[in-house]
Design an enzyme around this catalytic site. Structure first.
Site, PDB file in Angstrom:
ATOM      1  N   SER A  45       0.832  -1.210   0.000  1.00  0.00           N
ATOM      2  CA  SER A  45       0.000   0.000   0.000  1.00  0.00           C
ATOM      3  C   SER A  45       0.862   1.254   0.000  1.00  0.00           C
ATOM      4  CB  SER A  45      -0.974  -0.002   1.173  1.00  0.00           C
ATOM      5  OG  SER A  45      -0.290  -0.101   2.401  1.00  0.00           O
ATOM      6  N   GLU A  46       1.988   1.248   0.726  1.00  0.00           N
ATOM      7  CA  GLU A  46       2.940   2.364   0.698  1.00  0.00           C
ATOM      8  C   GLU A  46       4.367   1.866   0.827  1.00  0.00           C
ATOM      9  OE1 GLU A  46      -0.804   4.368   2.168  1.00  0.00           O
ATOM     10  OE2 GLU A  46       0.358   2.825   3.136  1.00  0.00           O
ATOM     11  N   THR A  47       5.254   2.632   0.232  1.00  0.00           N
ATOM     12  CA  THR A  47       6.704   2.464   0.382  1.00  0.00           C
ATOM     13  C   THR A  47       7.249   3.827   0.777  1.00  0.00           C
ATOM     14  OG1 THR A  47       6.815   0.723  -1.290  1.00  0.00           O
ATOM     15  CG2 THR A  47       8.871   1.881  -0.786  1.00  0.00           C
TER      16      THR A  47
END
Length: 145
Positions: A45-47
């Site tokens: 979902s996020e990095t």
């Protein structure tokens, strides 16, 4: 040049549960397109990409990407990055450590409190960032004087 990264499970004290997050260290030399491609490769979902801060009193600069776009701020990447930075700086400690970091994000500086405790999951929380806004107010200068 090789990159160092870690995968964190945020908002849990158990592996493979919680909200997964990729944290990429030493990302100063990466441009926007490369960071976006790396985020797509991780497909989480996020990095979050950790860079050197612009301000001397700040801990790090964060860039947060989803597989499709950059975000100015997100909660679980902020928490995960704060813990990742603290663990990288302090390693495994025999005694607990409480510290405060200021992380530069697109939304502005975000103050984070981090607790590292041996034998248990690390903990972090942050002050909700808010951009400044003009407030129109009228003051009676004579009454104030």
């Amino acid at each position: 040049m090789a990159l160092s990264y870690a995968i964190y499970d945020v908002f849990t004290d158990r592996q493979l549960e919680g909200n997964p997050l990729a944290v990429v260290f030493g990302a100063d030399w990466l441009d926007d397109e490369v960071m976006q491609a790396i985020a797509q490769e991780f497909n989480l979902s996020e990095t979050v990409f950790i860079r050197r801060p612009g301000g001397a009193a700040h801990t790090a600069k964060l860039r947060i990407f989803t597989p499709s776009q950059e975000l100015p701020f997100a909660g679980h990447p902020t928490v995960g990055a704060a813990i990742a930075i603290a663990e990288a700086q302090h390693g495994a400690t025999e005694e607990g450590i409480d510290l405060v970091q200021v992380l530069e994000e697109k939304v502005g500086p975000v103050r984070c409190a981090v607790r590292l405790k041996p034998g248990t999951a690390s903990f972090a929380e942050f002050d909700l960032p808010r951009k400044s806004a003009r407030i129109d107010a009228r003051f009676d200068r004579q009454a104030i004087a």
